[in-house]
Design a protein around this motif. Structure first.
Motif, PDB file in Angstrom:
ATOM      1  N   TYR A   1      -1.161 -17.374   7.060  1.00  0.00           N
ATOM      2  CA  TYR A   1       0.008 -16.851   6.451  1.00  0.00           C
ATOM      3  C   TYR A   1       0.975 -17.630   6.108  1.00  0.00           C
ATOM      4  O   TYR A   1       1.713 -17.540   4.920  1.00  0.00           O
TER       5      TYR A   1
ATOM      6  N   LEU B   1       3.716  -8.286  11.354  1.00  0.00           N
ATOM      7  CA  LEU B   1       2.887  -9.491  11.627  1.00  0.00           C
ATOM      8  C   LEU B   1       1.511  -8.762  12.633  1.00  0.00           C
ATOM      9  O   LEU B   1       0.347  -9.223  12.452  1.00  0.00           O
TER      10      LEU B   1
ATOM     11  N   VAL C   1       0.067  -8.119   4.794  1.00  0.00           N
ATOM     12  CA  VAL C   1       0.473  -9.145   4.295  1.00  0.00           C
ATOM     13  C   VAL C   1       0.976  -9.313   2.863  1.00  0.00           C
ATOM     14  O   VAL C   1       1.979 -10.079   2.780  1.00  0.00           O
TER      15      VAL C   1
ATOM     16  N   ASP D   1       0.424  -5.920  12.435  1.00  0.00           N
ATOM     17  CA  ASP D   1      -0.548  -4.903  11.614  1.00  0.00           C
ATOM     18  C   ASP D   1      -1.012  -5.592  10.501  1.00  0.00           C
ATOM     19  O   ASP D   1      -2.010  -5.042   9.672  1.00  0.00           O
ATOM     20  N   ASP D   2      -0.821  -6.971  10.284  1.00  0.00           N
ATOM     21  CA  ASP D   2      -1.212  -7.842   9.170  1.00  0.00           C
ATOM     22  C   ASP D   2      -0.962  -7.138   7.845  1.00  0.00           C
ATOM     23  O   ASP D   2      -1.905  -7.270   6.980  1.00  0.00           O
TER      24      ASP D   2
ATOM     25  N   LYS E   1      -5.789 -17.989  11.273  1.00  0.00           N
ATOM     26  CA  LYS E   1      -5.117 -16.502  10.932  1.00  0.00           C
ATOM     27  C   LYS E   1      -3.655 -16.985  10.512  1.00  0.00           C
ATOM     28  O   LYS E   1      -3.196 -16.670   9.061  1.00  0.00           O
ATOM     29  N   TYR E   2      -2.813 -17.524  11.432  1.00  0.00           N
ATOM     30  CA  TYR E   2      -1.329 -17.795  10.940  1.00  0.00           C
ATOM     31  C   TYR E   2      -1.013 -18.840  10.287  1.00  0.00           C
ATOM     32  O   TYR E   2      -0.070 -18.901   9.486  1.00  0.00           O
TER      33      TYR E   2
END
Length: 731
Positions: free
Chosen positions: A344, A264, A269, A266-267, A340-341
Motif C-alpha cells: 500500500y 483499509l 485500493v 475492505d482493501d 500487504k501494507y
C-alpha cells in the motif's frame, strides 16, 4: 485641423460599419504630411501640444459617442459581446491614429516625458470605459462561471476575450486582472464550494465525496486552460482544495462506514489511491491519513498478537498451522501483514515519507510484544531457525521462496528494539543447526547473514560468520584426522570419531562440565588430541560434552537397535556394559554429573518414550533413591531411533548475558562520547547515548545513570564543581 477631423470621422464610420470608402494612399499621405507640417512649425502656438491634445480629444469623443452608450444599455452575455467588439474597434482606432501621430512619439512625447500616443489612447479607454463598467463586467463573468459549474454550456471563447481585456488594460501589469476580477472570482469560488462541501459531506460516502472533489478540481484546471490566466491556476486550485478537502478532512476521513479505516479494512485500493492523490495536494493533508493508517495497522497487528497469546494459553492453534507453535504462526502473519501494507505504501501512497513513518511506528508497537513469555527477538529468531533447519515447517518452499521469506523476516528486525537479543538467540540457534547438522543449505545460511549485515552492519554478523567458517574448517580438520588415522593404524581408538573445532570468541557460551568419561570415549579424545597437537601450536582444546552426540549399537533380546543419544546419555548407557544394576548414587559418582543433569539424562532413558533402562521403583519421576538396570526386553519397529534429551531452557541465562553485555556497551559509548566532547551536561549525554545505542537496543535511562555513576567511581569521569549536572572527561 479640419482635415484631421474629417479623417477621424471617416475612420469612425469604417469601424462602425457605415458606408464609407477606405483610405486611399493619397488621403493617407496628405494627412501625414499635414500633421508633419504642423509638428515642424515653430509656434506660438505650440502645434505639437495641440496635436497631442487633439489626439486624446478625438479618442474621448469616440468613446463618449460610440462606445459607452451601447455598453450602458446591454446586460449579461450581450454586454460582454458588445465589450469585446468595442474593445477590438477601439484598438484599431488607436492603431490608426497612432500611425498618423507617430512624429509625436519621436520628439514631443520624449521631450515632455509624456505617455506615448498608444498608451495615452489606451488610458482613455481605461479611464472612461473600464472604470465605469468593470464592476458590471466582473459580475457577469462570475455569473457565467457559476452557470458553467452548475452544468450549463457557456461561450468560453467570449470569456477568454473578456479576461484578456482585464489583462491588457493593465499595460503589462496584472493588477487590474487580479484586483478587479480574480480576487472577487476567488471569493465567489470559495463560497460556492463551501456550500457544495457542506451538502456532500452529509449526503455522500467518503469515496463518493472524493470522486466529486477530484472531478471539480479537474474542471477548475480545465477552466484555467480555456479562459483564465495561467497565474490564476494555483490560487484557484488551492481555493477549491481548501474548501473541499482541508475544511472537512477529519470529518470525511473518519466517516464510520466509508472513511479511511473502512477503506483499509475492505482493501479498497482504488479509493486509497484517490485519497492519496487528493490529500497530498493540501498542506499537511496526509497527517490525518497517516494517523488513521497507523491506528489501523496497530489494531490489526495487536489483534494478531492477542490471537497468538490466546492460542498459546489454550495450547491450541488453527488446524492449518497445527504443525507450528502460535509464536511462529504470529511471525508468519506479521510478515504477510507487512507485505500487504508495505505494498500500500509503495503503490497507493507513492512511498511517501509520512506513510512510511506511520507504518514503522505501528509495527514497532506490536512487534515488541511478548507471547507466552517469548519475547519478540526470540520469536523472530525461532522463525528464521524454522525456515533454515531441516524438517522445518517451511521445508516445502523452494530455494528462491526461502530466500524471499528470510529477507522479509529480517526486515521485521528494524522494528524490534532489542536487536542484540535477537543476535544472541540467532547465534544460539545457528550453533545448534551447525553442530547437529540441522541446516538445510549452507547458501541459505550465508544469505541470512547477508540480509542481517545489510540491515544492521558487519559488526552484527561477524561472530555468526565466524561460526559458519569454523564448521567449514572443521570439515577440513576432520578429513585430515581421518587421513592421520589411516596413515597410523595404531592410533585408531576403536571407535569412529567426528570433531568440530570451534573458536571461543565466535560461539555462544556453552555449559562445560567435568564429566568422567568411560574408557571408550577417553581413547577417542586422546587420539584426536594427539593428532591436533601435532598439527597446531599454542592452541588448547576444551571439550564441550553437552553438545556431543553418539551412535550406540544396543543389543536387546529381540534385535539390535542403533541409538542416537547425547554424550551424557551415552556415558550412562556404557556403564551398563560392566554392571547389570546401578543406583542413582553410583551413576553420579562414576560420571561426576550434577543432580540436574542426572535427572534429565535418567528421565530421558527410563521415563520418556523410549525406556532403554528400567527404573525401580516404577514412577514417572527420577529421585536419588532409584535403581536402574538395562532393559534387555526393549524393542521398537525401527532399527535406528533417536532418544532425545530434554532441552534446557537457556533463555533466562541468555538474557542475563545480554544485559551484562549491555552494561559494557553503555560504558563504552559514554566514554567514547565524553572523550570526544570533553565536557557535557547530564541530559545531553543521556540523549546522545540513547541515540547511538538504539541501533542495537533501547537502553534504559536508569541503566545509563548507573553506568555514569560507576564510571565516576572508576575515575573515567568527574562532576563539575560548580554544576553537578555537568560531567568532565578525565584523560
Amino acid at each position: 485641423m479640419a482635415l484631421l477631423n474629417q479623417s477621424v470621422t471617416k475612420l469612425t464610420n469604417i469601424l462602425e460599419g457605415l458606408p464609407e470608402m477606405p483610405f486611399s494612399t493619397m488621403e493617407y499621405m496628405l494627412l501625414c504630411t499635414t500633421i508633419y507640417n504642423l509638428f515642424v512649425t515653430k509656434g506660438p502656438p505650440d502645434y505639437s501640444e495641440l496635436l497631442y491634445e487633439k489626439y486624446k480629444k478625438s479618442l474621448m469623443d469616440y468613446i463618449e459617442s460610440r462606445v459607452l452608450p451601447p455598453l450602458r444599455s446591454k446586460h449579461d452575455e450581450y454586454l460582454l459581446q458588445e465589450l469585446v467588439q468595442r474593445w477590438l474597434n477601439y484598438k484599431v482606432m488607436v492603431r490608426w491614429l497612432s500611425r498618423f501621430f507617430h512624429y509625436l512619439d519621436r520628439y514631443f512625447v520624449t521631450r515632455k516625458s509624456l505617455p506615448p500616443v498608444t498608451e495615452a489612447g489606451m488610458t482613455c479607454f481605461r479611464d472612461l470605459v473600464y472604470e465605469e463598467m468593470k464592476g458590471k463586467i466582473k459580475d457577469v463573468v462570475i455569473s457565467l462561471i457559476y452557470q458553467e459549474r452548475e452544468g450549463r454550456q457557456i461561450d468560453r471563447a467570449l470569456l477568454k476575450n473578456v479576461v484578456e481585456i482585464f489583462i491588457q488594460i493593465g499595460f503589462g501589469s496584472r493588477e487590474c486582472y487580479e484586483v478587479d476580477f480574480e480576487a472577487p472570482m476567488l471569493q465567489d469560488t470559495a463560497a460556492y464550494y463551501s456550500r457544495k462541501a457542506s451538502k456532500w459531506i452529509i449526503e455522500d460516502s467518503c469515496p463518493e465525496y472524493m470522486l466529486k472533489a477530484e472531478e471539480r478540481l479537474k474542471q477548475e484546471k480545465d477552466r484555467v486552460d480555456h479562459y483564465l490566466h495561467t497565474s490564476t491556476e494555483q490560487k484557484l486550485l488551492e481555493n477549491v482544495e481548501h474548501q473541499l478537502l482541508s475544511v472537512n478532512e477529519n470529518q470525511l476521513l473518519e466517516k464510520e462506514n466509508s472513511g479511511c479505516l473502512a477503506l483499509l479494512r475492505d482493501d479498497k485500493v482504488d479509493d486509497l489511491d484517490l485519497m492519496y492523490r487528493l490529500f497530498s495536494r493540501i498542506p499537511e493533508g496526509l497527517n490525518p491519513v497517516s494517523r488513521l493508517f497507523k491506528q489501523h495497522l496497530t489494531a490489526e497487528g495487536t489483534e494478531l498478537v492477542n490471537q497468538a497469546e490466546n492460542a498459546a494459553s489454550s495450547k491450541r492453534a488453527e488446524k492449518r498451522d497445527a504443525a507450528d507453535s502460535p509464536q511462529l504462526v504470529l511471525i508468519r502473519r506479521i510478515i504477510e501483514l507487512h507485505d500487504k501494507y508495505m505494498g500500500y505504501v509503495r503503490e497507493n501512497f507513492q512511498n511517501h515519507t509520512l506513510l512510511n513513518k506511520a507504518l514503522k511506528e505501528a509495527f514497532e508497537v506490536f512487534c515488541n510484544k511478548s507471547v507466552a513469555s517469548s519475547s519478540s527477538p526470540e520469536m523472530l529468531a525461532s522463525f528464521c531457525d524454522n525456515v533454515l533447519k531441516k524438517g522445518g515447517s517451511e521445508k516445502k518452499l523452494s530455494d528462491e521462496e526461502i530466500d524471499r521469506t528470510l529477507d522479509k523476516a529480517i526486515k521485521l528486525l528494524s522494528y524490534i528494539n532489542d536487536k542484540d537479543l535477537f543476535a544472541e538467540f540467532s547465534r544460539k540457534k545457528l550453533g545448534r543447526r551447525l553442530l547437529f547438522d540441522r541446516y538445510g543449505n549452507e547458501d541459505h545460511e550465508r544469505s541470512i547473514l547477508t540480509y542481517l549485515k545489510q540491515q544492521c552492519g558487519a559488526q552484527f554478523t561477524s561472530k555468526m560468520e565466524g561460526m559458519v567458517t569454523d564448521i567449514t574448517l572443521s570439515k577440513e580438520i576432520q578429513s585430515c584426522f581421518e587421513d592421520y588415522l589411516h596413515a597410523n593404524p595404531h592410533a585408531y581408538p576403536g571407535t569412529d570419531l567426528s570433531v568440530n573445532v570451534l573458536t571461543t570468541g565466535f560461539w555462544p557460551s556453552y555449559k562445560s562440565s567435568d564429566l568422567t568419561l568411560p574408557d571408550e570415549m577417553i581413547k577417542c579424545i586422546e587420539a584426536f588430541k594427539k593428532f591436533y597437537d601435532s598439527s597446531t601450536k599454542n592452541r588448547r582444546l576444551t571439550w564441550i560434552y553437552s553438545l556431543g552426540t553418539c551412535n550406540i549399537n544396543a543389543k536387546f533380546d529381540a534385535k539390535s537397535i542403533e541409538l542416537t543419544v547425547a554424550t551424557y546419555q551415552a556415558a550412562v548407557l556404557l556403564l551398563f556394559n560392566s554392571a547389570d544394576r546401578l543406583s542413582y548414587a553410583e551413576i553420579k559418582a562414576q560420571l561426576n554429573l550434577t543432580d540436574d543433569d542426572m535427572v534429565r539424562v535418567l528421565h530421558s532413558l527410563s521415563c520418556a518414550r523410549y525406556k532403554i533402562l528400567k527404573k525401580t521403583p516404577t514412577t514417572d519421576t527420577v529421585s536419588p533413591n532409584d535403581v536402574f538396570e538395562f532393559n534387555s526386553r526393549f524393542t521398537d519397529r525401527m532399527r535406528r531411533i533417536k532418544v532425545p534429551l530434554p532441552p534446557v531452557d537457556e533463555s533466562k541465562k541468555l538474557i542475563e548475558d545480554v544485559n551484562k553485555d549491555r552494561r559494557y556497551a553503555v560504558d563504552a559509548y559514554v566514554v567514547r562520547i565524553m572523550k570526544s566532547r570533553k565536557v557535557l551536561g547530564h541530559q545531553e549525554l543521556v540523549l546522545e547515548c540513547i541515540q547511538q545505542l538504539s541501533r542495537m537496543f533501547k537502553p534504559d535511562v536508569k541503566l545509563i545513570k548507573q553506568r555514569i555513576e560507576d564510571l565516576i567511581t572508576r575515575e573515567f569521569l568527574e562532576r563539575d564543581e560548580e554544576d553537578t549536572s555537568v560531567y568532565k572527561y578525565i584523560a
